[in-house]
Design an enzyme around this catalytic site. Structure first.
Site, PDB file in Angstrom:
ATOM      1  N   MET A  77     -13.725   6.521   8.947  1.00 44.50           N
ATOM      2  CA  MET A  77     -13.202   7.809   9.418  1.00 44.50           C
ATOM      3  C   MET A  77     -12.787   8.716   8.275  1.00 44.50           C
ATOM      4  SD  MET A  77     -10.793   6.597  12.512  1.00 44.50           S
ATOM      5  CE  MET A  77     -10.994   8.087  13.447  1.00 44.50           C
ATOM      6  N   GLY A  78     -12.473   8.129   7.152  1.00 40.08           N
ATOM      7  CA  GLY A  78     -11.996   8.969   6.073  1.00 40.08           C
ATOM      8  C   GLY A  78     -11.765   8.175   4.815  1.00 40.08           C
ATOM      9  N   GLY A  80      -9.404   8.532   0.995  1.00 40.70           N
ATOM     10  CA  GLY A  80      -8.481   9.301   0.158  1.00 40.70           C
ATOM     11  C   GLY A  80      -8.249   8.546  -1.121  1.00 40.70           C
ATOM     12  N   THR A  81      -7.261   8.984  -1.873  1.00 41.17           N
ATOM     13  CA  THR A  81      -6.951   8.354  -3.149  1.00 41.17           C
ATOM     14  C   THR A  81      -6.495   6.912  -2.936  1.00 41.17           C
ATOM     15  OG1 THR A  81      -5.949  10.499  -3.544  1.00 41.17           O
ATOM     16  CG2 THR A  81      -5.715   8.879  -5.287  1.00 41.17           C
ATOM     17  N   GLY A  83      -7.008   4.795  -0.302  1.00 41.61           N
ATOM     18  CA  GLY A  83      -7.901   3.813   0.310  1.00 41.61           C
ATOM     19  C   GLY A  83      -8.826   4.468   1.317  1.00 41.61           C
ATOM     20  N   ARG A  84      -9.410   3.604   2.155  1.00 41.57           N
ATOM     21  CA  ARG A  84     -10.347   4.097   3.168  1.00 41.57           C
ATOM     22  C   ARG A  84      -9.740   3.903   4.540  1.00 41.57           C
ATOM     23  NH1 ARG A  84     -15.309   1.355   0.078  1.00 41.57           N
ATOM     24  NH2 ARG A  84     -15.804   3.158  -1.203  1.00 41.57           N
ATOM     25  N   ASP A 196       2.940  16.646   0.609  1.00 43.65           N
ATOM     26  CA  ASP A 196       1.481  16.819   0.536  1.00 43.65           C
ATOM     27  C   ASP A 196       0.934  17.424   1.825  1.00 43.65           C
ATOM     28  OD1 ASP A 196      -0.962  16.854  -0.696  1.00 43.65           O
ATOM     29  OD2 ASP A 196      -1.429  14.748  -0.332  1.00 43.65           O
TER      30      ASP A 196
HETATM   31  N1  LIG Z   1      -4.709   7.949  12.299  1.00 46.22           N
HETATM   32  C1  LIG Z   1      -5.880   8.485  11.907  1.00 46.22           C
HETATM   33  N2  LIG Z   1      -6.829   8.755  12.831  1.00 46.22           N
HETATM   34  C2  LIG Z   1      -8.012   9.283  12.451  1.00 46.22           C
HETATM   35  N3  LIG Z   1      -8.351   9.563  11.171  1.00 46.22           N
HETATM   36  C3  LIG Z   1      -7.456   9.303  10.210  1.00 46.22           C
HETATM   37  C4  LIG Z   1      -6.176   8.737  10.518  1.00 46.22           C
HETATM   38  N4  LIG Z   1      -5.499   8.590   9.365  1.00 46.22           N
HETATM   39  C5  LIG Z   1      -6.313   9.029   8.392  1.00 46.22           C
HETATM   40  N5  LIG Z   1      -7.489   9.459   8.870  1.00 46.22           N
HETATM   41  C6  LIG Z   1      -8.623  10.018   8.106  1.00 46.22           C
HETATM   42  O1  LIG Z   1      -8.662   9.408   6.830  1.00 46.22           O
HETATM   43  C7  LIG Z   1      -8.491  10.379   5.780  1.00 46.22           C
HETATM   44  C8  LIG Z   1      -7.687   9.753   4.653  1.00 46.22           C
HETATM   45  O2  LIG Z   1      -6.393   9.377   5.131  1.00 46.22           O
HETATM   46  P1  LIG Z   1      -5.091   9.583   4.257  1.00 46.22           P
HETATM   47  O3  LIG Z   1      -4.917  11.047   3.946  1.00 46.22           O
HETATM   48  O4  LIG Z   1      -3.940   8.915   4.936  1.00 46.22           O
HETATM   49  O5  LIG Z   1      -5.512   8.779   2.945  1.00 46.22           O
HETATM   50  P2  LIG Z   1      -4.975   8.925   1.467  1.00 46.22           P
HETATM   51  O6  LIG Z   1      -5.701   7.942   0.638  1.00 46.22           O
HETATM   52  O7  LIG Z   1      -3.481   8.805   1.484  1.00 46.22           O
HETATM   53  O8  LIG Z   1      -5.398  10.438   1.121  1.00 46.22           O
HETATM   54  P3  LIG Z   1      -4.927  11.380  -0.088  1.00 46.22           P
HETATM   55  O9  LIG Z   1      -5.940  11.219  -1.162  1.00 46.22           O
HETATM   56  O10 LIG Z   1      -4.975  12.773   0.516  1.00 46.22           O
HETATM   57  O11 LIG Z   1      -3.537  10.981  -0.465  1.00 46.22           O
HETATM   58  C9  LIG Z   1      -7.824  11.563   6.473  1.00 46.22           C
HETATM   59  O12 LIG Z   1      -8.095  12.792   5.827  1.00 46.22           O
HETATM   60  C10 LIG Z   1      -8.452  11.517   7.857  1.00 46.22           C
HETATM   61  O13 LIG Z   1      -9.730  12.125   7.847  1.00 46.22           O
END
Ligand SMILES: Nc1ncnc2c1ncn2[C@@H]1O[C@H](COP(=O)(O)OP(=O)(O)OP(=O)(O)O)[C@@H](O)[C@H]1O
Length: 400
Positions: A77-78, A80-81, A83-84, A196
């Site tokens: 689904m996504g 970020g820095t 994880g996945r 953020d």
């Molecule tokens: N509960 C959720 N339901 C659906 N998609 C989600 C959910 N949580 C996260 N995602 C997807 O995953 C992506 C990454 O999540 P998240 O921002 O928590 O990760 P991160 O590694 O902390 O990112 P960043 O690099 O911005 O700090 C989000 O932009 C979103 O597209």
């Protein structure tokens, strides 16, 4: 035209933010997807074989694998820095969940434990009004912290992107703004600073959308369509950078476009930095374009001055060692003299005063919106609206 605003900009100015594809949920019904793969010959549900992480410490998975015997991986689904995020089927509760699998690197594992702490605080204090994503479970699996969340829909950024950066209707911006401020007011009440806030970290609760004809027409006189969410309910995600105290901090926080002047100037920041980000976000939702499309501190400050007027002297005089080089004789911004390139000067010139940029998208009689933005984008954090004050703003009382 707003829709193509970014395309007309120079290539290096196109914002580059890794996003996953739109609505990746597979079309097959769940019952069909959750069978067979991951079962032993005796029907027992197995964990996948041990695999090495990739070189960035990400967990390596295959779709339809089990993550653990309880969770079956359906889609990504996504990313970020930290994880996945994988869409999974929870065999115990029989529901879809989003599991954030943290990279197996100490600093990300440590940050994840802080995120879990924040998420637990949010759940504990939940009086049924929080618009922050709910954590359902967490566990440490093969050196990866896994955080199980309720599954939400696409982010507001995904929506903007899908609509080629065309603006949301003002009524929807009002609805999003109100919910966003309520969730941030709630966090601040708990002494939590998100740090953020950005359209990527605001998710729609549902993935359902409607396709409506746009009032714009193409050169060939074809009707344009755009997607709007069926429901405006949103929730905040990503508490990985959240700070849990009411001290003044000095680290660099916030994603560049949403970064407040006190952070850039090294003046120390607290709760009010979130409100600056909300001002930038509401502008972006209403115009389709990021307010400060930049990657450089001096250019960023010059853009602020162009849109909002001169930075107050009492702030520029206190700029930290790192930031004082942006000023001449201690207070006047070294612009355009200090610009890196002509292109940078042109990029700043392309900006207008905030109220003029807003009036291109929102009709003049609705200047309450511009007034709210000025309150959220007050340079001095002590003069900036708090979340509760912003919620009391006339913009949220009107329906036009
Ligand atoms: N509960 C959720 N339901 C659906 N998609 C989600 C959910 N949580 C996260 N995602 C997807 O995953 C992506 C990454 O999540 P998240 O921002 O928590 O990760 P991160 O590694 O902390 O990112 P960043 O690099 O911005 O700090 C989000 O932009 C979103 O597209």
């Amino acid at each position: 035209m707003i829709a193509n605003g970014f395309e007309s900009m120079d290539k290096e100015r196109v914002r580059k933010r890794p996003r996953m594809t739109w609505d990746e949920a597979p079309a097959e019904p769940e019952a069909k997807r959750a069978v067979i793969k991951g079962h032993g010959s005796d029907g027992r549900i197995l964990s996948p074989p041990l695999r090495d992480d990739d070189r960035d410490g990400h967990y390596v998975f295959s779709l339809r694998d089990n993550l653990t015997p309880r969770y079956k991986i359906l889609s990504k689904m996504g990313e970020g820095t930290f994880g996945r995020v994988l869409e999974c089927w929870d065999r115990d509760t029989k529901e879809y969940v989003a599991i954030k699998i943290i990279r197996s690197i100490k600093k990300y594992r440590d940050a994840a434990m802080i995120e879990i702490d924040v998420l637990q605080k949010l759940v504990k204090s939940d009086k049924g009004r929080t618009r922050c994503v709910q954590m359902k479970n967490w566990f440490d699996y093969r050196n990866h912290i896994c955080i199980v969340f309720e599954k939400l829909g696409p982010s507001l950024f995904d929506f903007l992107k899908r609509n080629k950066y065309s603006a949301f209707p003002l009524a929807l911006v009002r609805d999003f703004g109100c919910q966003l401020l309520e969730s941030v007011a709630y966090m601040h009440e708990l002494q939590l600073v998100h740090t953020d806030l950005k359209p990527e970290n605001i998710l729609l609760v549902s993935s359902e959308n409607v396709k409506l004809p746009d009032n714009k027409r193409s050169a060939a006189n074809e009707t344009h369509f755009r997607c709007l969410p069926k429901s405006s309910a949103i929730k905040l995600i990503d508490f990985g950078s959240t700070v849990c105290d009411n001290r003044i901090h000095h680290s660099i926080v916030q994603t560049r476009h949403y970064r407040s002047p006190e952070v850039i100037l090294g003046l120390g920041w607290s709760y009010q930095c979130d409100l600056w980000s909300i001002g930038c976000i509401l502008f972006e939702l209403c115009t389709g374009e990021a307010l400060f499309q930049t990657h450089d501190n001096l250019e960023h400050l010059a853009m602020m001055e162009r849109a909002l007027g001169p930075l107050p002297e009492h702030m520029t005089r206190k700029a930290s060692r790192g930031a004082e080089k942006y000023f001449r004789r201690g207070c006047r911004l070294n612009w355009p003299e200090g610009a890196n390139s002509r292109e940078s000067i042109r990029a700043v010139k392309r900006l207008d005063r905030l109220k003029d940029m807003v009036s291109k998208h929102v009709d003049n009689t609705r200047s309450r919106f511009a007034d709210l933005l000025y309150g959220l984008l007050a340079y001095d954090p002590s003069e900036r609206l708090t979340a509760n004050e912003a919620l009391d703003h006339p913009f949220f009382k009107s329906s036009s």
